[in-house]
Design a protein around this motif. Structure first.
Motif, PDB file in Angstrom:
ATOM      1  N   ALA A 176      -7.582  -8.838   4.027  1.00  0.00           N
ATOM      2  CA  ALA A 176      -7.844  -7.304   2.800  1.00  0.00           C
ATOM      3  C   ALA A 176      -6.559  -7.438   1.860  1.00  0.00           C
ATOM      4  CB  ALA A 176      -8.019  -6.135   3.604  1.00  0.00           C
ATOM      5  N   THR A 177      -5.010  -8.051   2.571  1.00  0.00           N
ATOM      6  CA  THR A 177      -4.076  -7.668   2.095  1.00  0.00           C
ATOM      7  C   THR A 177      -3.967  -8.555   0.983  1.00  0.00           C
ATOM      8  OG1 THR A 177      -2.743  -7.115   4.107  1.00  0.00           O
ATOM      9  CG2 THR A 177      -1.540  -7.551   2.375  1.00  0.00           C
TER      10      THR A 177
ATOM     11  N   ARG B  31       1.084  -1.020  -0.165  1.00  0.00           N
ATOM     12  CA  ARG B  31      -0.005   0.362  -0.085  1.00  0.00           C
ATOM     13  C   ARG B  31       0.456   1.447   0.274  1.00  0.00           C
ATOM     14  NH1 ARG B  31      -3.881   0.088  -2.147  1.00  0.00           N
ATOM     15  NH2 ARG B  31      -4.569   1.881  -0.928  1.00  0.00           N
TER      16      ARG B  31
ATOM     17  N   ARG C 173     -11.324   2.089   2.060  1.00  0.00           N
ATOM     18  CA  ARG C 173     -10.635   2.520   2.581  1.00  0.00           C
ATOM     19  C   ARG C 173     -11.613   4.090   3.227  1.00  0.00           C
ATOM     20  NH1 ARG C 173      -5.913   5.717   2.608  1.00  0.00           N
ATOM     21  NH2 ARG C 173      -4.460   5.061   4.707  1.00  0.00           N
TER      22      ARG C 173
ATOM     23  N   GLU D 238     -12.407   1.452  -3.241  1.00  0.00           N
ATOM     24  CA  GLU D 238     -10.772   0.767  -3.104  1.00  0.00           C
ATOM     25  C   GLU D 238      -9.961   0.046  -4.245  1.00  0.00           C
ATOM     26  OE1 GLU D 238      -6.945  -0.961  -1.464  1.00  0.00           O
ATOM     27  OE2 GLU D 238      -7.336   0.491  -0.383  1.00  0.00           O
ATOM     28  N   CYS D 239     -10.855  -1.255  -4.167  1.00  0.00           N
ATOM     29  CA  CYS D 239     -10.953  -2.214  -5.155  1.00  0.00           C
ATOM     30  C   CYS D 239     -11.952  -3.233  -5.055  1.00  0.00           C
ATOM     31  CB  CYS D 239      -9.435  -2.415  -5.233  1.00  0.00           C
ATOM     32  SG  CYS D 239      -8.947  -3.581  -3.488  1.00  0.00           S
TER      33      CYS D 239
ATOM     34  N   ARG E 237      -6.081  -7.308  -1.928  1.00  0.00           N
ATOM     35  CA  ARG E 237      -5.597  -6.171  -2.713  1.00  0.00           C
ATOM     36  C   ARG E 237      -4.330  -7.290  -3.798  1.00  0.00           C
ATOM     37  NH1 ARG E 237      -4.680  -2.442   2.879  1.00  0.00           N
ATOM     38  NH2 ARG E 237      -6.614  -0.768   2.101  1.00  0.00           N
TER      39      ARG E 237
ATOM     40  N   GLU F 193      -5.005   1.937   8.676  1.00  0.00           N
ATOM     41  CA  GLU F 193      -5.270   0.315   8.664  1.00  0.00           C
ATOM     42  C   GLU F 193      -4.850  -0.009   9.391  1.00  0.00           C
ATOM     43  OE1 GLU F 193      -3.817  -1.283   5.320  1.00  0.00           O
ATOM     44  OE2 GLU F 193      -5.114   0.942   4.534  1.00  0.00           O
TER      45      GLU F 193
ATOM     46  N   ALA G 284      -4.576  -6.168  -6.921  1.00  0.00           N
ATOM     47  CA  ALA G 284      -3.294  -5.667  -8.044  1.00  0.00           C
ATOM     48  C   ALA G 284      -3.086  -6.118  -8.995  1.00  0.00           C
ATOM     49  CB  ALA G 284      -2.199  -5.594  -7.123  1.00  0.00           C
TER      50      ALA G 284
ATOM     51  N   VAL H 282     -13.057  -3.884  -1.039  1.00  0.00           N
ATOM     52  CA  VAL H 282     -12.283  -3.200  -0.186  1.00  0.00           C
ATOM     53  C   VAL H 282     -12.430  -1.413   0.077  1.00  0.00           C
ATOM     54  CG1 VAL H 282     -10.265  -2.336   0.980  1.00  0.00           C
ATOM     55  CG2 VAL H 282     -10.781  -4.669  -0.885  1.00  0.00           C
TER      56      VAL H 282
ATOM     57  N   ALA I 294      -7.944   1.857  -9.527  1.00  0.00           N
ATOM     58  CA  ALA I 294      -8.165   2.211  -7.922  1.00  0.00           C
ATOM     59  C   ALA I 294      -8.124   3.864  -7.541  1.00  0.00           C
ATOM     60  CB  ALA I 294      -7.437   1.736  -7.115  1.00  0.00           C
TER      61      ALA I 294
END
Length: 336
Positions: free
Chosen positions: A224-225, A27, A303, A308-309, A228, A198, A232, A301, A333
């Motif tokens: 969540a990581t 991130r 934020r 965000e995504c 993401r 976060e 990506a 997700v 994003a």
């Protein structure tokens, strides 16, 4: 181009118009290791013709000896020093505070940031090389697909094994993520809401039978990581079978915990979902030797309140209804 310089390594850091520092490799624009550094510790952004430092951490940020706490901000000046958390050995010196520039920002190593001027030849293992050039109207053009195309903010540029995203210094508008048609008809989807620093993550599972609030759990940040990371990889162009795989040791570094702790998080996540009625056949976390990824489950997700995504499975999996390829459903994003 605005730059900071690391007092220990001598590394020069080019600043994006909005640049995040912290220990989260997935991130942050500049990864800053340390036990007292938050996942997303602080942000430097260009606002109103000035560069501004904003803290969003637990332990604060020292700006030339003055402590900034979570949410506090201050204008940067050349010669300032920045220390993140309680770190005393490493500081960043503010070397230059020029206006931000259009850049090609690397998707992953070994690509390096490129400040765009007028024309650039990108080298990789591809032949011929890829050209990025500014048109007479000020747009950036790229020939990586066999013919010139106009690049928009966030567009991907690839040559061989190297990839970048175009980052415009001044954007005309903010791109929003489109809501895919039929999202609400999926048997299951999970939504994560991540706090601005976060440190807190709430998960909610949506099913045809209703909504289940899974609460705030430490293992939700691990999920969540991984989500993401899958998004990506999809943006980079990986096919569904290759998306999202992260080595457990790499995930541990991204989360700032050790490998056994990562395995505990994965076990708790699986146990939590397995205990829910009707979800035993769905793998929310997939494993293979040495690696894990978020499974073939639709996710979003957020934020704060900003989407965000998001990701949809490209093919039917574990009872999911078929959908158009996810490549056509996703936009870029939002910047954070």
């Amino acid at each position: 181009m605005a730059t900071l310089k690391n007092s220990v390594s001598g590394e020069s850091c080019l600043l994006r118009a909005q640049h995040v520092f912290g220990r989260d490799e997935a991130r942050c624009d500049t990864v800053t290791p340390g036990n007292h550094v938050s996942r997303m510790h602080a942000c430097i952004r260009f606002k109103g013709g000035r560069w501004e430092l904003r803290d969003q951490s637990r332990n604060g940020t020292l700006l030339s000896g003055t402590l900034l706490r979570d949410g506090e901000h201050a204008t940067l000046r050349e010669g300032d020093t920045i220390r993140f958390g309680k770190a005393t050995d490493v500081c960043w010196h503010v070397d230059d505070l020029s206006d931000p520039a259009d850049m090609l920002w690397p998707v992953r190593a070994p690509a390096r940031p490129i400040v765009l001027d007028s024309a650039h030849m990108l080298s990789g293992d591809a032949t011929p090389a890829v050209m990025v050039v500014r048109s007479s109207s000020g747009e950036w053009l790229c020939d990586d697909r066999g013919e010139l195309r106009v690049l928009r903010d966030g567009d991907l540029v690839t040559t061989g094994n190297l990839s970048w995203r175009l980052t415009l210094a001044h954007k005309d508008s903010t791109l929003a993520l489109a809501v895919p048609a039929g999202l609400s008809t999926l048997p299951q989807r999970i939504e994560f809401t991540v706090s601005s620093n976060e440190e807190h993550v709430r998960a909610v599972l949506h099913t045809r039978g209703g909504t289940v609030d899974l609460g705030e759990r430490s293992h939700h940040y691990s999920l969540a990581t991984l989500a993401r990371a899958r998004f990506a990889d999809m943006q980079t162009g990986y096919d569904s079978a290759s998306q999202g795989w992260v080595e457990v040791e790499t995930l541990a570094r991204m989360l700032g915990i050790d490998v056994p702790h990562v395995n505990v998080h994965i076990h708790r996540a699986r146990a939590q979902f397995a205990a829910l009625p009707g979800n035993g056949a769905i793998e929310f976390v997939e494993r293979r030797r040495g690696s894990v990824r978020f499974g073939c489950v639709a996710f979003r997700v957020f934020r704060g309140e900003r989407l965000e995504c998001q990701w949809l499975p490209a093919e039917p999996a574990h009872g999911f209804v078929p959908h158009a390829a996810h490549d056509d459903l996703m936009l870029h994003a939002l910047p954070t």
